[in-house]
Write a protein that holds these residues in place. Sequence first.
Motif, PDB file in Angstrom:
ATOM      1  N   TRP A 235       0.820  -1.122   0.005  1.00 32.10           N
ATOM      2  CA  TRP A 235      -0.007  -0.197  -0.033  1.00 32.10           C
ATOM      3  C   TRP A 235       0.817   1.203   0.069  1.00 32.10           C
ATOM      4  O   TRP A 235       1.704   1.400   0.996  1.00 32.10           O
ATOM      5  CB  TRP A 235      -0.862  -0.091   1.147  1.00 32.10           C
TER       6      TRP A 235
ATOM      7  N   MET B 145       0.488   5.026   2.781  1.00 29.22           N
ATOM      8  CA  MET B 145       0.219   4.821   4.039  1.00 29.22           C
ATOM      9  C   MET B 145       0.136   5.992   4.851  1.00 29.22           C
ATOM     10  O   MET B 145      -0.537   5.788   5.869  1.00 29.22           O
ATOM     11  CB  MET B 145       1.672   4.067   4.463  1.00 29.22           C
ATOM     12  N   MET B 146       0.724   7.036   4.359  1.00 33.26           N
ATOM     13  CA  MET B 146       0.566   7.993   5.097  1.00 33.26           C
ATOM     14  C   MET B 146      -0.927   8.649   5.614  1.00 33.26           C
ATOM     15  O   MET B 146      -1.295   9.174   6.680  1.00 33.26           O
ATOM     16  CB  MET B 146       1.167   9.569   4.484  1.00 33.26           C
ATOM     17  N   PHE B 147      -1.711   8.319   4.600  1.00 38.84           N
ATOM     18  CA  PHE B 147      -3.147   8.724   5.278  1.00 38.84           C
ATOM     19  C   PHE B 147      -3.741   7.708   5.958  1.00 38.84           C
ATOM     20  O   PHE B 147      -4.567   7.726   6.930  1.00 38.84           O
ATOM     21  CB  PHE B 147      -4.180   8.550   3.670  1.00 38.84           C
TER      22      PHE B 147
ATOM     23  N   SER C  78       5.810   3.402  -3.762  1.00 36.19           N
ATOM     24  CA  SER C  78       4.231   3.573  -3.912  1.00 36.19           C
ATOM     25  C   SER C  78       4.076   3.659  -5.431  1.00 36.19           C
ATOM     26  O   SER C  78       2.785   3.353  -5.495  1.00 36.19           O
ATOM     27  CB  SER C  78       3.796   4.755  -3.108  1.00 36.19           C
TER      28      SER C  78
ATOM     29  N   PHE D  96       2.473  11.125  -2.916  1.00 36.17           N
ATOM     30  CA  PHE D  96       2.233  10.693  -1.522  1.00 36.17           C
ATOM     31  C   PHE D  96       3.496  11.386  -0.519  1.00 36.17           C
ATOM     32  O   PHE D  96       4.431  10.520  -0.192  1.00 36.17           O
ATOM     33  CB  PHE D  96       2.088   9.417  -1.431  1.00 36.17           C
ATOM     34  N   MET D  97       3.507  12.722  -0.218  1.00 34.98           N
ATOM     35  CA  MET D  97       4.624  13.202   0.642  1.00 34.98           C
ATOM     36  C   MET D  97       3.929  14.438   1.270  1.00 34.98           C
ATOM     37  O   MET D  97       2.906  14.665   1.214  1.00 34.98           O
ATOM     38  CB  MET D  97       5.690  13.408  -0.241  1.00 34.98           C
ATOM     39  N   ALA D  98       4.947  14.955   2.224  1.00 37.11           N
ATOM     40  CA  ALA D  98       4.464  15.995   2.952  1.00 37.11           C
ATOM     41  C   ALA D  98       4.344  17.192   2.011  1.00 37.11           C
ATOM     42  O   ALA D  98       5.104  17.465   1.121  1.00 37.11           O
ATOM     43  CB  ALA D  98       5.465  16.230   4.173  1.00 37.11           C
TER      44      ALA D  98
ATOM     45  N   GLU E 157      -7.067   3.791  -3.819  1.00 38.42           N
ATOM     46  CA  GLU E 157      -6.387   4.994  -3.005  1.00 38.42           C
ATOM     47  C   GLU E 157      -7.388   5.900  -2.764  1.00 38.42           C
ATOM     48  O   GLU E 157      -7.030   6.571  -1.426  1.00 38.42           O
ATOM     49  CB  GLU E 157      -4.878   5.309  -3.415  1.00 38.42           C
TER      50      GLU E 157
ATOM     51  N   ASP F  29       3.855  -1.291   3.677  1.00 38.82           N
ATOM     52  CA  ASP F  29       4.320  -0.082   3.158  1.00 38.82           C
ATOM     53  C   ASP F  29       5.636  -0.302   2.078  1.00 38.82           C
ATOM     54  O   ASP F  29       6.598  -0.981   2.306  1.00 38.82           O
ATOM     55  CB  ASP F  29       4.958   0.758   4.342  1.00 38.82           C
ATOM     56  N   PRO F  30       5.566  -0.305   0.893  1.00 33.15           N
ATOM     57  CA  PRO F  30       6.327  -0.426  -0.095  1.00 33.15           C
ATOM     58  C   PRO F  30       7.459   0.445   0.043  1.00 33.15           C
ATOM     59  O   PRO F  30       8.571   0.247  -0.501  1.00 33.15           O
ATOM     60  CB  PRO F  30       5.783  -0.176  -1.467  1.00 33.15           C
TER      61      PRO F  30
ATOM     62  N   TYR G 216      -9.277   7.636   7.108  1.00 31.60           N
ATOM     63  CA  TYR G 216      -8.400   7.651   5.677  1.00 31.60           C
ATOM     64  C   TYR G 216      -8.744   8.609   4.737  1.00 31.60           C
ATOM     65  O   TYR G 216      -8.078   9.316   4.296  1.00 31.60           O
ATOM     66  CB  TYR G 216      -8.612   6.104   5.395  1.00 31.60           C
TER      67      TYR G 216
ATOM     68  N   ALA H   8      -8.190  12.189   5.555  1.00 30.81           N
ATOM     69  CA  ALA H   8      -6.894  12.658   5.407  1.00 30.81           C
ATOM     70  C   ALA H   8      -6.566  12.799   4.101  1.00 30.81           C
ATOM     71  O   ALA H   8      -5.569  13.643   3.676  1.00 30.81           O
ATOM     72  CB  ALA H   8      -5.999  11.321   6.141  1.00 30.81           C
ATOM     73  N   TRP H   9      -7.136  11.819   3.317  1.00 29.00           N
ATOM     74  CA  TRP H   9      -6.796  11.934   1.588  1.00 29.00           C
ATOM     75  C   TRP H   9      -7.477  13.353   1.399  1.00 29.00           C
ATOM     76  O   TRP H   9      -6.630  13.949   0.509  1.00 29.00           O
ATOM     77  CB  TRP H   9      -7.695  10.905   1.114  1.00 29.00           C
TER      78      TRP H   9
ATOM     79  N   ARG I 198      -7.856  15.960   3.110  1.00 27.18           N
ATOM     80  CA  ARG I 198      -7.122  16.956   3.574  1.00 27.18           C
ATOM     81  C   ARG I 198      -5.586  17.098   2.761  1.00 27.18           C
ATOM     82  O   ARG I 198      -5.508  18.438   2.465  1.00 27.18           O
ATOM     83  CB  ARG I 198      -6.592  16.733   4.923  1.00 27.18           C
ATOM     84  N   HIS I 199      -4.974  15.891   2.429  1.00 24.17           N
ATOM     85  CA  HIS I 199      -4.008  16.224   1.595  1.00 24.17           C
ATOM     86  C   HIS I 199      -4.241  16.959   0.234  1.00 24.17           C
ATOM     87  O   HIS I 199      -3.510  17.644  -0.229  1.00 24.17           O
ATOM     88  CB  HIS I 199      -3.526  14.804   1.649  1.00 24.17           C
TER      89      HIS I 199
END
Lengths: 677, 309
Positions: A34, A37-39, B99, B199-201, B229, B242-243, B260, B263-264, B266-267
């Motif tokens: 997956w 993962m952060m979410f 990812s 997928f990062m900050a 996703e 986590d890959p 989830y 958070a998605w 929000r991101h």
Amino acid sequence: MNLLQPLALWALPLVALPVVVHLLHRRRHRVVEWGAMMFLLDGERSSRGRQRLREILLLAARTLAVLALVLTLGRPIAGGWAARVAGERLDMVVLILDRSSSMGEEVSGLPESKLAFGLRGAGDALAIASPRELVVVDATRPGEVLRPEGVDALRELAFDEATSASSDLLAAFETAAGYMEEAGAGRTEVWVLTDAQREDWNPEDGRWEAVAQELTKASGGAGTRIRLTTFPEVADDNLAIRVEGVRRESEGEAAALVLDLVVTRAAATEASGDTAMRVPVAIEVGGARTTVEVELTGKEGRLVGHRVVIDPQLEAGYGAAALPTDRRAGDDRFWFSFGSTPVVETAVFAQSAAVASVVSVAARSPAGPDVIHEVRRLVSGAGADVDLDGVTFLVWQAPLPEGEAAAEVTRFCEAGGVVLFLPPSSPAGGSFAGLGWGQWGLVDQTDRESAVKTWRADADLLASGADGTPLPVGEVALRRVCSIRSVGDAPVARIPIAGLQGGQALMTKSALGRGAAYFLGTLPEPRSSDLATQGIVFMALVHRALDQAAAALGSEEQQVASASERWLEERWSVAASDRPDSLAERGRRAGVLTDGEVFVALNRPLAEDSSRPLPAEALTESLAPLDVVVTATRTASEGASLLDEVWRIFLLLVLGALIAEQLLCSPEGSAPGRSEE
Amino acid sequence: MSATEAESIAAMLDPAVLTRVGQIPLVARRAKIGSVSGRHRSPHRGSSVEFAEYRDYVPGDDLRRLDWRVYGRSDRHFVKEFEADTNLRLVLVIDGSGSMRYSGQHGAGPMTKYELACRLAASIAQLAIRQGDAAGVTIAAEGETVRVPPRRRPSHLRVLAGEMARVAPGGPTRLTEVLHDVAERTGRRALICVMSDLFMAPEGLRDAFQHLRYRGHETSAFQIVDRDESEFRFEEATRFVDPEGGAPVLADPSMVASRYLAAWRRHRGALESIAVAADVDLRETFLDEDIASTIAAYLLARAGKRGRG
């Protein structure tokens, strides 16, 4: 809390099932690589605590659901009624059982009779309540008090089969009250299983009030509660059969029985009563079986004069007419007997030959072909040793019996015999059953006033005809009348039957046991009255007395099943019966009894077929000041009976737990139906 | 070059895609500085025929560009400016982190996100080279940054595709680091096309995008994700590995789904605001989308919104 089915507790380990499933579930999952993962971590981290809590709650809900289900299956009983809540044990439970024919009807939805169902419930309740003393009164034999030792002994009484007799609940209550007073019962409950038929309950009877007072008094202020478990539902379209007449006819070599049958149905609704239907009726005579169809229109179908050919050798015998068995099996068969024409014997003990011959003529004149009337003349003066064996009706025109003779006549009356006392030529002292003779007095012929002015036309020997036509008692010409004295404080009721103008009694009845003594103040001979010449009144009087006595003594072939001592006599044996018989219930079961010569068919009383159940209010009212709890059981599912079963609460618990589980399971934050944006 | 790589290259350079989108030009929204005259605007005002604007004459301006006719009519000095066209430098930045290996659970087919990124990149590069622009690629792979500088030769396309096919995605994301690197290394203004799941900050990404903008580059970002996703469609308890080397998570999807998704969102919101702030053309691209349509939409949007640089 108690369980009626403690065996259900063996299923308790099932409670662990949700936990096991949960653990298995935890091990079984797929693996996904997956990227996002952060979410996931974000969601997972912040909800970890809540998730655990939710998991625990979910597990608790599931476990609770299983636990409640197991307990529901165990049929839980709450601590129950007030006595148990207060921690007090019942001192006595009086169980009054209505074992009348109608209680044999199956409870809808169960292959079990109302009586058996109710009794099972009562047994369960007794096991919980465990009173110090258990008393059982069978309302078909209301005089007797049974004291089974515990519930098992109650089951051994095998009271779960209904009899064919009718119940006298009032008498049963009287017996119960009497016993309670005697035993000095403390906290007592009277549990009654009944289908509350009007005839069995008889709510108009004035004695109910006395019974209620007695019950209140009997418990000595500790309080008596009446728990009525009623079964007011009557099976729809229940069919009942009766044989109204049987006679044997022979013509040359052939012989046949001529039967009059009535099939009735208790239609629940007017509409269902309208449809015509054909019912097969099986007639069994002497081992042979024929079937005939009876057509019902409305609520009744009659088959009059149906001939069944029988073996010409069969002079006397018995048989039954039967319907296909329905929910109330007790009224699907009617027994009859034939041929053994009963002999009804009248004994005459008369000073006056004229009187004797008039009585003979009247008593011998056959009122129908079913009975043979015989008259025996007792030798005048032999009053010391009267032989009344086999006698149904006694006419006594002599000084009143004394000593041995009086005891014999009293026995005769108490067994159901009827005695008619006519004044002797010179009345002397002495009395019988609280009555005695006064003096002869002439009646002024010009004074029309002194003719018979009042008489009981509603019942008894001078009752009006079936169509309401009164007997011409008022037209009887009286020449002389002997007055009737009441003697002493007799324990029996003295009922005036006929009286003259001015209140002088012409005829008085004194009830004695199952029979009666009548005093008629004049004679059927020309010097005293025209009762002999204008014979209608005297004839009716004699034959009614004969019928009444015959019915009471059981001389008839077709009888109503009842708890009569007579059937317990050794000479009677059961020729045929609906059910295997116990000696104690002989006579209360439908069937045919024989003493070797005579066959007597016993059947349920007419009222059992037609009587409607009383509403709960009427029952409560008849026991007015007492604390009465009525539980009406209509279907098996309602069978709360005498117990306060609380399984419904547990079922609700199951439901609640399942709903909670569902709520916990649904995705968080998204109410069902709302789509994710 | 191995056979699989050759297949990958062939798949990347799908002629069907080109047939569908070949007629739409790849245009720069902001002016580019190129060495060859091309179809893209140059920030330098030049002598092309495309009129740009009038502006007041200031001393030092070339007098040849003074509009004498306007001066004759209004007695004021205006300089007539023309746009100079130039060629485009296209730098494709592909995220080669772990990812990007995800290929979806719900019938999206065998393509991974990395493969889709490569196909998109190859197709766009092909378009650019066909119209005479230079295309290069930078791949943020595990442990190395693969750089192929922009060239205009059609044969360069095979070099790009070969590099893309060679790299296997894996390891943690190094995209922000690579983007900073690209910003520094790409000397002249260029069109930077980022292919990543992002997928990062968001903070790091914002800095990288701002850096690119500061350096005068125009940035487009294809956020390549699968519907798994974005919608988190899982039923049963699942162990999520986590890959990129993080700790695995065992979760009951029904329990974590809402968080989830929150958070998605929000991101996603953060990305969008960054895109607006850094003037990045951010496009969400799903694994199950048709590549040609995606590219067509991208090109059409650009052609319609040609602005000034």
